[in-house]
Design a protein around this motif. Structure first.
Motif, PDB file in Angstrom:
ATOM      1  N   THR A  14       0.846  -1.188   0.000  1.00 40.87           N
ATOM      2  CA  THR A  14       0.000   0.000   0.000  1.00 40.87           C
ATOM      3  C   THR A  14       0.884   1.241   0.000  1.00 40.87           C
ATOM      4  O   THR A  14       1.776   1.363   0.825  1.00 40.87           O
ATOM      5  CB  THR A  14      -0.904   0.005   1.245  1.00 40.87           C
ATOM      6  OG1 THR A  14      -1.558  -1.261   1.348  1.00 40.87           O
ATOM      7  CG2 THR A  14      -1.949   1.080   1.160  1.00 40.87           C
ATOM      8  N   THR A  15       0.611   2.151  -0.923  1.00 40.22           N
ATOM      9  CA  THR A  15       1.485   3.326  -1.073  1.00 40.22           C
ATOM     10  C   THR A  15       0.853   4.615  -0.541  1.00 40.22           C
ATOM     11  O   THR A  15       1.563   5.579  -0.294  1.00 40.22           O
ATOM     12  CB  THR A  15       1.840   3.544  -2.557  1.00 40.22           C
ATOM     13  OG1 THR A  15       0.640   3.746  -3.303  1.00 40.22           O
ATOM     14  CG2 THR A  15       2.580   2.346  -3.124  1.00 40.22           C
ATOM     15  N   ASP A  16      -0.458   4.639  -0.355  1.00 44.65           N
ATOM     16  CA  ASP A  16      -1.173   5.855   0.057  1.00 44.65           C
ATOM     17  C   ASP A  16      -1.350   5.861   1.577  1.00 44.65           C
ATOM     18  O   ASP A  16      -2.074   5.019   2.116  1.00 44.65           O
ATOM     19  CB  ASP A  16      -2.532   5.902  -0.639  1.00 44.65           C
ATOM     20  CG  ASP A  16      -3.300   7.176  -0.336  1.00 44.65           C
ATOM     21  OD1 ASP A  16      -2.987   7.843   0.677  1.00 44.65           O
ATOM     22  OD2 ASP A  16      -4.226   7.513  -1.097  1.00 44.65           O
ATOM     23  N   PRO A  17      -0.703   6.802   2.290  1.00 44.19           N
ATOM     24  CA  PRO A  17      -0.789   6.808   3.754  1.00 44.19           C
ATOM     25  C   PRO A  17      -2.214   6.983   4.288  1.00 44.19           C
ATOM     26  O   PRO A  17      -2.536   6.475   5.360  1.00 44.19           O
ATOM     27  CB  PRO A  17       0.114   7.964   4.180  1.00 44.19           C
ATOM     28  CG  PRO A  17       0.481   8.699   2.942  1.00 44.19           C
ATOM     29  CD  PRO A  17       0.222   7.826   1.780  1.00 44.19           C
ATOM     30  N   GLU A  18      -3.070   7.687   3.542  1.00 47.70           N
ATOM     31  CA  GLU A  18      -4.448   7.858   4.020  1.00 47.70           C
ATOM     32  C   GLU A  18      -5.208   6.529   3.977  1.00 47.70           C
ATOM     33  O   GLU A  18      -5.991   6.220   4.873  1.00 47.70           O
ATOM     34  CB  GLU A  18      -5.162   8.939   3.201  1.00 47.70           C
ATOM     35  CG  GLU A  18      -4.582  10.321   3.483  1.00 47.70           C
ATOM     36  CD  GLU A  18      -5.418  11.447   2.883  1.00 47.70           C
ATOM     37  OE1 GLU A  18      -6.513  11.174   2.369  1.00 47.70           O
ATOM     38  OE2 GLU A  18      -4.953  12.600   2.955  1.00 47.70           O
ATOM     39  N   LEU A  19      -4.966   5.742   2.938  1.00 54.10           N
ATOM     40  CA  LEU A  19      -5.588   4.415   2.867  1.00 54.10           C
ATOM     41  C   LEU A  19      -5.010   3.482   3.923  1.00 54.10           C
ATOM     42  O   LEU A  19      -5.732   2.657   4.504  1.00 54.10           O
ATOM     43  CB  LEU A  19      -5.385   3.807   1.469  1.00 54.10           C
ATOM     44  CG  LEU A  19      -6.091   4.519   0.314  1.00 54.10           C
ATOM     45  CD1 LEU A  19      -5.783   3.827  -1.010  1.00 54.10           C
ATOM     46  CD2 LEU A  19      -7.600   4.569   0.541  1.00 54.10           C
ATOM     47  N   ILE A  20      -3.714   3.613   4.170  1.00 50.72           N
ATOM     48  CA  ILE A  20      -3.080   2.828   5.236  1.00 50.72           C
ATOM     49  C   ILE A  20      -3.746   3.149   6.569  1.00 50.72           C
ATOM     50  O   ILE A  20      -4.081   2.263   7.353  1.00 50.72           O
ATOM     51  CB  ILE A  20      -1.564   3.128   5.303  1.00 50.72           C
ATOM     52  CG1 ILE A  20      -0.852   2.597   4.054  1.00 50.72           C
ATOM     53  CG2 ILE A  20      -0.946   2.539   6.564  1.00 50.72           C
ATOM     54  CD1 ILE A  20       0.579   3.069   3.908  1.00 50.72           C
ATOM     55  N   HIS A  21      -3.954   4.443   6.804  1.00 50.74           N
ATOM     56  CA  HIS A  21      -4.574   4.888   8.053  1.00 50.74           C
ATOM     57  C   HIS A  21      -5.976   4.298   8.198  1.00 50.74           C
ATOM     58  O   HIS A  21      -6.343   3.779   9.255  1.00 50.74           O
ATOM     59  CB  HIS A  21      -4.617   6.422   8.071  1.00 50.74           C
ATOM     60  CG  HIS A  21      -5.232   6.997   9.295  1.00 50.74           C
ATOM     61  ND1 HIS A  21      -6.517   7.492   9.324  1.00 50.74           N
ATOM     62  CD2 HIS A  21      -4.749   7.144  10.554  1.00 50.74           C
ATOM     63  CE1 HIS A  21      -6.785   7.935  10.543  1.00 50.74           C
ATOM     64  NE2 HIS A  21      -5.732   7.739  11.298  1.00 50.74           N
ATOM     65  N   GLU A  22      -6.756   4.368   7.118  1.00 51.00           N
ATOM     66  CA  GLU A  22      -8.122   3.818   7.153  1.00 51.00           C
ATOM     67  C   GLU A  22      -8.115   2.338   7.505  1.00 51.00           C
ATOM     68  O   GLU A  22      -8.938   1.859   8.282  1.00 51.00           O
ATOM     69  CB  GLU A  22      -8.792   3.986   5.778  1.00 51.00           C
ATOM     70  CG  GLU A  22      -9.393   5.349   5.547  1.00 51.00           C
ATOM     71  CD  GLU A  22      -9.965   5.473   4.133  1.00 51.00           C
ATOM     72  OE1 GLU A  22     -10.410   4.452   3.574  1.00 51.00           O
ATOM     73  OE2 GLU A  22      -9.935   6.601   3.598  1.00 51.00           O
ATOM     74  N   LYS A  23      -7.176   1.610   6.923  1.00 53.97           N
ATOM     75  CA  LYS A  23      -7.156   0.158   7.101  1.00 53.97           C
ATOM     76  C   LYS A  23      -6.641  -0.269   8.478  1.00 53.97           C
ATOM     77  O   LYS A  23      -7.143  -1.214   9.080  1.00 53.97           O
ATOM     78  CB  LYS A  23      -6.303  -0.492   6.011  1.00 53.97           C
ATOM     79  CG  LYS A  23      -6.189  -1.986   6.213  1.00 53.97           C
ATOM     80  CD  LYS A  23      -5.639  -2.715   5.021  1.00 53.97           C
ATOM     81  CE  LYS A  23      -5.625  -4.205   5.301  1.00 53.97           C
ATOM     82  NZ  LYS A  23      -5.151  -4.983   4.175  1.00 53.97           N
ATOM     83  N   LEU A  74      -0.457   5.185  15.450  1.00 57.68           N
ATOM     84  CA  LEU A  74      -0.132   6.378  14.671  1.00 57.68           C
ATOM     85  C   LEU A  74       0.387   5.981  13.295  1.00 57.68           C
ATOM     86  O   LEU A  74       1.161   5.026  13.180  1.00 57.68           O
ATOM     87  CB  LEU A  74       0.932   7.196  15.422  1.00 57.68           C
ATOM     88  CG  LEU A  74       1.313   8.566  14.878  1.00 57.68           C
ATOM     89  CD1 LEU A  74       1.685   9.498  16.033  1.00 57.68           C
ATOM     90  CD2 LEU A  74       2.502   8.487  13.935  1.00 57.68           C
ATOM     91  N   VAL A  75      -0.064   6.708  12.284  1.00 52.94           N
ATOM     92  CA  VAL A  75       0.458   6.543  10.924  1.00 52.94           C
ATOM     93  C   VAL A  75       1.152   7.844  10.540  1.00 52.94           C
ATOM     94  O   VAL A  75       0.549   8.920  10.609  1.00 52.94           O
ATOM     95  CB  VAL A  75      -0.663   6.217   9.910  1.00 52.94           C
ATOM     96  CG1 VAL A  75      -0.101   6.191   8.487  1.00 52.94           C
ATOM     97  CG2 VAL A  75      -1.338   4.887  10.242  1.00 52.94           C
ATOM     98  N   VAL A  76       2.418   7.748  10.182  1.00 56.23           N
ATOM     99  CA  VAL A  76       3.181   8.922   9.738  1.00 56.23           C
ATOM    100  C   VAL A  76       2.982   9.072   8.233  1.00 56.23           C
ATOM    101  O   VAL A  76       3.283   8.156   7.464  1.00 56.23           O
ATOM    102  CB  VAL A  76       4.681   8.769  10.060  1.00 56.23           C
ATOM    103  CG1 VAL A  76       5.454   9.977   9.534  1.00 56.23           C
ATOM    104  CG2 VAL A  76       4.900   8.603  11.557  1.00 56.23           C
ATOM    105  N   ASP A  77       2.468  10.211   7.830  1.00 52.35           N
ATOM    106  CA  ASP A  77       2.219  10.491   6.413  1.00 52.35           C
ATOM    107  C   ASP A  77       3.355  11.357   5.877  1.00 52.35           C
ATOM    108  O   ASP A  77       3.477  12.524   6.221  1.00 52.35           O
ATOM    109  CB  ASP A  77       0.860  11.214   6.284  1.00 52.35           C
ATOM    110  CG  ASP A  77       0.562  11.657   4.851  1.00 52.35           C
ATOM    111  OD1 ASP A  77       1.417  11.439   3.965  1.00 52.35           O
ATOM    112  OD2 ASP A  77      -0.522  12.228   4.627  1.00 52.35           O
TER     113      ASP A  77
END
Length: 203
Positions: free
Chosen positions: A153-162, A169-172
């Motif tokens: 997964t390359t998109d941090p916002e999608l990573i965060h959602e999942k 915490l997800v660092v974008d």
């Protein structure tokens, strides 16, 4: 929590926020020079078990990488490295490689039975700033989708959602890559390629 940190010049206060989460036993997702990865504090046993759970592996047998900011603390985790091996490390790091080296007796208790350790020094300012501020390596595992084909997964916002229910915490730092690190075993007489990834196999 989704926290944006720009890689051009990582904001020390934001990096400190990430480190506070890690010190409390938190799990993060952070950027590297290859793919986004899970990470936790090497010295926090609770966090190490959480990381093993999220990857569905036994902690004692898990092949996690140690994310270092440079090569200065290698002797804390590896047995004595000979000159040719050290030259390879100096030449290729920071860079998109995971090098398998012989583990030392100083490894944290969770890894005492491991005879080897995977070392990474990513060429990514945010990852290295987090490790520098934390004061010791992160233990890390690549983040990928749970489908039949290994998709990163390359998109941090999608990573965060999942993953927001499983990590703290997800660092974008913008879009990540989708090619993992090249893994090379340096324990033998000659380097042995384990996985070809982003880093050139000509080392």
């Amino acid at each position: 929590m989704l926290l944006k940190i720009y890689p051009e010049n990582p904001n020390p206060k934001q990096v400190e926020q990430v480190v506070e989460v890690l010190k409390k036993g938190g799990l993060i997702v952070f950027p590297t020079d290859t793919v986004y990865a899970f990470g936790c504090d090497l010295n926090n046993n609770k966090a190490l078990h959480r990381l093993a759970d999220i990857r569905g592996v036994d902690l004692a047998k898990a092949n996690f990488s140690f994310i270092c900011s440079d090569l200065s603390n290698l002797s804390d985790f590896t047995r004595q490295i000979d000159n040719p091996t050290y030259k390879i490390l100096r030449r290729t790091l920071p860079g998109p490689y995971t090098f398998i080296l012989p583990g030392s007796s100083k490894l944290p208790s969770a890894f005492k039975k491991k005879k080897e350790v995977g070392i990474r020094v990513p060429d990514h300012s945010v990852a290295r700033s987090i490790v520098e501020t934390l004061g010791n390596p992160l233990v890390s595992a690549s983040l990928y989708d749970d489908d039949e084909i290994l998709e990163y997964t390359t998109d941090p916002e999608l990573i965060h959602e999942k993953w927001i229910d499983k990590v703290d915490l997800v660092v974008d730092s913008g879009y990540g890559g989708n090619v993992p690190s090249t893994v090379i075993d340096l324990r033998g007489d000659q380097p042995e390629l384990i996985r070809e990834g982003k880093g050139s196999v000509e080392i």
